[in-house]
Design a protein around this motif. Structure first.
Motif, PDB file in Angstrom:
ATOM      1  N   LYS A  68      30.451  11.235  10.175  1.00 24.08           N
ATOM      2  CA  LYS A  68      31.701  12.013  10.050  1.00 24.08           C
ATOM      3  C   LYS A  68      31.543  13.408   9.445  1.00 24.08           C
ATOM      4  CE  LYS A  68      34.022  10.207  12.029  1.00 24.08           C
ATOM      5  NZ  LYS A  68      33.699  10.033  13.488  1.00 24.08           N
ATOM      6  N   GLY A  70      30.220  15.884  11.281  1.00 21.84           N
ATOM      7  CA  GLY A  70      30.067  16.833  12.386  1.00 21.84           C
ATOM      8  C   GLY A  70      28.837  16.548  13.237  1.00 21.84           C
ATOM      9  N   THR A  71      28.458  15.277  13.291  1.00 21.44           N
ATOM     10  CA  THR A  71      27.288  14.870  14.090  1.00 21.44           C
ATOM     11  C   THR A  71      27.467  15.242  15.558  1.00 21.44           C
ATOM     12  OG1 THR A  71      27.220  12.945  12.635  1.00 21.44           O
ATOM     13  CG2 THR A  71      25.783  12.892  14.577  1.00 21.44           C
ATOM     14  N   THR A  72      28.649  14.924  16.093  1.00 28.49           N
ATOM     15  CA  THR A  72      28.908  15.148  17.523  1.00 28.49           C
ATOM     16  C   THR A  72      28.779  16.636  17.853  1.00 28.49           C
ATOM     17  OG1 THR A  72      30.564  13.396  17.204  1.00 28.49           O
ATOM     18  CG2 THR A  72      30.538  14.506  19.341  1.00 28.49           C
ATOM     19  N   ARG A 153      28.968  17.758   4.671  1.00 31.04           N
ATOM     20  CA  ARG A 153      30.340  18.261   4.707  1.00 31.04           C
ATOM     21  C   ARG A 153      31.031  17.966   3.394  1.00 31.04           C
ATOM     22  NH1 ARG A 153      34.817  15.953   9.168  1.00 31.04           N
ATOM     23  NH2 ARG A 153      36.247  17.708   8.967  1.00 31.04           N
ATOM     24  N   SER A 161      38.036  11.878   7.313  1.00 34.74           N
ATOM     25  CA  SER A 161      37.610  11.719   8.700  1.00 34.74           C
ATOM     26  C   SER A 161      37.151  10.280   8.951  1.00 34.74           C
ATOM     27  CB  SER A 161      36.466  12.711   8.984  1.00 34.74           C
ATOM     28  OG  SER A 161      36.078  12.643  10.322  1.00 34.74           O
ATOM     29  N   TYR A 217      29.081  21.862   7.218  1.00 31.60           N
ATOM     30  CA  TYR A 217      30.115  21.900   8.260  1.00 31.60           C
ATOM     31  C   TYR A 217      31.055  23.080   8.066  1.00 31.60           C
ATOM     32  CZ  TYR A 217      34.108  20.154  11.039  1.00 31.60           C
ATOM     33  OH  TYR A 217      35.143  20.017  11.934  1.00 31.60           O
ATOM     34  N   CYS A 256      30.499  24.690  22.734  1.00 32.20           N
ATOM     35  CA  CYS A 256      30.421  23.586  21.754  1.00 32.20           C
ATOM     36  C   CYS A 256      31.640  23.519  20.839  1.00 32.20           C
ATOM     37  CB  CYS A 256      29.162  23.745  20.891  1.00 32.20           C
ATOM     38  SG  CYS A 256      27.653  23.702  21.846  1.00 32.20           S
ATOM     39  N   ARG A 293      38.872  14.448  16.418  1.00 28.61           N
ATOM     40  CA  ARG A 293      40.210  14.238  15.850  1.00 28.61           C
ATOM     41  C   ARG A 293      40.926  15.563  15.666  1.00 28.61           C
ATOM     42  NH1 ARG A 293      42.824  13.740  10.731  1.00 28.61           N
ATOM     43  NH2 ARG A 293      40.953  14.610   9.752  1.00 28.61           N
ATOM     44  N   GLN A 294      40.409  16.385  14.765  1.00 31.05           N
ATOM     45  CA  GLN A 294      41.118  17.598  14.411  1.00 31.05           C
ATOM     46  C   GLN A 294      40.157  18.788  14.313  1.00 31.05           C
ATOM     47  OE1 GLN A 294      42.742  18.103  10.350  1.00 31.05           O
ATOM     48  NE2 GLN A 294      44.683  17.459  11.273  1.00 31.05           N
ATOM     49  N   GLY A 295      38.967  18.487  13.809  1.00 30.41           N
ATOM     50  CA  GLY A 295      37.930  19.530  13.742  1.00 30.41           C
ATOM     51  C   GLY A 295      38.268  20.688  12.818  1.00 30.41           C
TER      52      GLY A 295
HETATM   53  P1  A3P Z   1      37.876  15.249  11.655  1.00 27.31           P
HETATM   54  O1  A3P Z   1      38.074  13.782  11.645  1.00 27.31           O
HETATM   55  O2  A3P Z   1      38.056  15.872  10.304  1.00 27.31           O
HETATM   56  O3  A3P Z   1      38.668  15.940  12.700  1.00 27.31           O
HETATM   57  P2  A3P Z   1      31.007  12.965  13.491  1.00 27.31           P
HETATM   58  O4  A3P Z   1      30.712  13.655  14.774  1.00 27.31           O
HETATM   59  O5  A3P Z   1      29.876  13.047  12.500  1.00 27.31           O
HETATM   60  O6  A3P Z   1      31.502  11.600  13.718  1.00 27.31           O
HETATM   61  O7  A3P Z   1      32.161  13.797  12.770  1.00 27.31           O
HETATM   62  C1  A3P Z   1      33.449  13.790  13.312  1.00 27.31           C
HETATM   63  C2  A3P Z   1      34.202  14.989  12.769  1.00 27.31           C
HETATM   64  O8  A3P Z   1      33.731  16.182  13.427  1.00 27.31           O
HETATM   65  C3  A3P Z   1      35.673  14.875  13.106  1.00 27.31           C
HETATM   66  O9  A3P Z   1      36.340  15.533  12.029  1.00 27.31           O
HETATM   67  C4  A3P Z   1      35.757  15.646  14.409  1.00 27.31           C
HETATM   68  O10 A3P Z   1      37.050  16.082  14.738  1.00 27.31           O
HETATM   69  C5  A3P Z   1      34.831  16.804  14.106  1.00 27.31           C
HETATM   70  N1  A3P Z   1      34.336  17.462  15.319  1.00 27.31           N
HETATM   71  C6  A3P Z   1      34.001  16.898  16.499  1.00 27.31           C
HETATM   72  N2  A3P Z   1      33.616  17.834  17.366  1.00 27.31           N
HETATM   73  C7  A3P Z   1      33.696  19.024  16.738  1.00 27.31           C
HETATM   74  C8  A3P Z   1      33.444  20.371  17.135  1.00 27.31           C
HETATM   75  N3  A3P Z   1      33.024  20.672  18.365  1.00 27.31           N
HETATM   76  N4  A3P Z   1      33.633  21.335  16.219  1.00 27.31           N
HETATM   77  C9  A3P Z   1      34.060  21.050  14.969  1.00 27.31           C
HETATM   78  N5  A3P Z   1      34.336  19.805  14.540  1.00 27.31           N
HETATM   79  C10 A3P Z   1      34.153  18.787  15.414  1.00 27.31           C
END
Ligand code: A3P
Length: 327
Positions: A68, A70-72, A153, A161, A217, A256, A293-295
Motif C-alpha cells: 500500500k 505505491g507498489t502498483t 510512504r 490505504s 510516495y 503511469c 483507490r484515490q492516489g
Molecule cells: P490510496 O489507497 O491512498 O488511494 P499499492 O500499489 O502498494 O497497493 O498501493 C496502493 C496505493 O497506491 C493506493 O493508495 C492507490 O490508489 C495508489 N496508486 C495506485 N496507482 C497509483 C498511481 N499511478 N499514482 C499514484 N498513486 C497510485
C-alpha cells in the motif's frame, strides 16, 4: 531455469502450519508471524520458497515495498522506464492493457506460489518485486549486487490505504480502531511497517556500496518527472537529451499517472488473480480497481482521530528519530 514442479511444490511440506496464527473471526488478517514479521498466510509458502530457491543475479532490479505504499505505480514506472526502447509508440504500450502486477511479478506471490514456476531467464535485466523486508530477502539477493528500489510512504496514509484495501477484500474486516491498533502493534501484512522501512534503511547505511534507491510516495507525487529522471539514472537508462527534448519524460509520467491508469478498462473492470490460489479470497480474483483507490496524499485526516494521530506520531518519533530518513 526452474523445473515445473520446483520450489513452490517442494516447500508445501514446510513447517508453515506450526507458525502462530492471527486469524480472528473479525479481522481475517490471516497473518503468520515469521522471523519477527507478520506474513499473510497465503504468501508464507511463497516467502519460504523464494528464500530457499530464488537465485538473484547482479543485473536484477528488485522493487521492494511494504504493501500500500505505491507498489502498483512503482511497477508501472520501472517497467515503462526499463522497456521504453521497445515501446516507443505509447498507444501500443502494455500498460494500457495489463495491470502493472502482470508486468512485474511478485517474487513470493506470482513466482514461487505457482506450481509452474516462471522461466525467469528471458528478460534482461530482470525486473521483479517483493514485499519482503530486507532481513527476509533471499540470501542470494543480499549476496548479489542487484539494484534495489525501495518505496515507502507516510505511515498514516499507508494505514488508511491498507484499511480500505482490506475492507474491499474482506467485507467483514475489523473496525477502523481495531485495525489501527493492530497496525500500531506491527500486525500488518509484511509488517511491522516501521521495521520494514528501517530494516532496509539501516542496511543501506551500514553498506553504502549496496545499490539502493529510496523513494517516498509523497515526494514522487509532488515531482514525478524529477523522480522519473532520478530512477532512470539509477537504473542505468538515463533519458537522452533527444528524449528530454521530445517530451518522453512527461509522456511516461502521464502514462503511469493515477488518472491515466485508474481510468483504463483493464484497471477499472478486470480482475487480478494470484495463480493457483485455493484460498477463497483469491480463487475469485481481486478487482484490479482495488489497487487504484484515490492516489492522493493526506487522506488520513479524514479517518484518524487526534488520539490516533498522536499515537502514530509517537511511534514514528520513537522509531525514526535521528536515523536520517525523512518519514
Ligand atoms: P490510496 O489507497 O491512498 O488511494 P499499492 O500499489 O502498494 O497497493 O498501493 C496502493 C496505493 O497506491 C493506493 O493508495 C492507490 O490508489 C495508489 N496508486 C495506485 N496507482 C497509483 C498511481 N499511478 N499514482 C499514484 N498513486 C497510485
Amino acid at each position: 531455469h526452474l523445473e515445473e514442479d520446483g520450489p513452490s511444490q517442494k516447500c508445501k511440506g514446510g513447517n508453515i502450519s506450526s507458525l502462530p496464527n492471527d486469524i480472528g473471526p473479525q479481522d481475517k488478517g490471516f497473518l503468520n508471524e515469521y522471523h519477527g514479521f507478520w506474513i499473510p498466510a497465503l504468501a508464507t509458502s511463497g516467502v519460504i520458497a523464494s528464500q530457499k530457491y530464488f537465485q538473484a543475479r547482479d543485473t536484477d532490479i528488485l522493487l521492494v515495498t511494504p504493501p500500500k505504499v505505491g507498489t502498483t505505480w512503482s511497477k508501472a514506472i520501472l517497467f515503462a522506464l526499463m522497456n521504453r526502447i521497445h515501446y516507443q509508440d505509447l498507444q501500443e504500450h502494455p500498460l494500457l492493457t495489463k495491470i502493472p502486477h502482470d508486468l512485474v511479478p511478485l517474487l513470493e506471490g506470482d513466482i514461487y506460489t505457482k506450481k509452474k514456476v516462471h522461466d525467469l531467464n528471458p528478460a534482461f535485466p530482470r525486473l521483479l518485486s517483493t514485499h519482503l523486508p530486507y532481513v527476509l530477502l533471499p540470501t542470494s539477493v543480499k549476496d548479489s549486487t542487484c539494484k534495489i528500489v525501495y518505496v515507502y510512504r507516510n505511515a498514516k496514509d499507508t494505514f488508511v490505504s491498507l484499511w480500505h484495501f482490506q475492507n474491499r477484500l474482506y467485507p467483514t474486516t475489523a473496525s477502523l480502531e481495531e485495525a489501527f491498533n493492530k497496525f500500531c502493534k506491527g500486525m500488518s501484512p509484511f509488517g511491522s511497517y516501521w521495521d520494514h522501512v528501517l530494516s532496509c534503511w539501516k542496511k543501506s547505511i551500514q553498506n553504502p556500496g549496496r545499490k539502493m534507491l529510496f523513494l517516498k510516495y509523497e515526494e514522487m507525487k509532488e515531482q514525478p518527472t524529477t523522480y522519473l529522471k532520478r530512477i532512470a539514472e539509477f537504473l542505468d537508462c538515463p533519458f537522452s537529451p533527444e528524449e528530454e527534448a521530445k517530451g518522453t519524460v512527461n509522456d511516461i509520467s502521464s502514462l503511469c499517472s493515477f488518472d491515466n491508469l485508474s481510468n483504463l478498462d483493464v484497471n477499472k473492470s478486470r480482475k487480478w488473480c494470484l495463480p493457483d490460489h485455493k484460498m477463497t479470497l483469491f480463487s475469485q480474483g481481486v478487482d484490479n480497481a482495488a489497487f487504484f483507490r484515490q492516489g492522493q496524499t493526506g487522506d488520513w485526516v479524514n479517518y484518524l482521530t487526534s488520539e490516533m494521530t498522536e499515537k502514530l506520531d509517537h511511534i514514528i518519533e520513537e522509531k525514526f528519530h535521528g536515523i536520517g530518513l525523512k518519514f
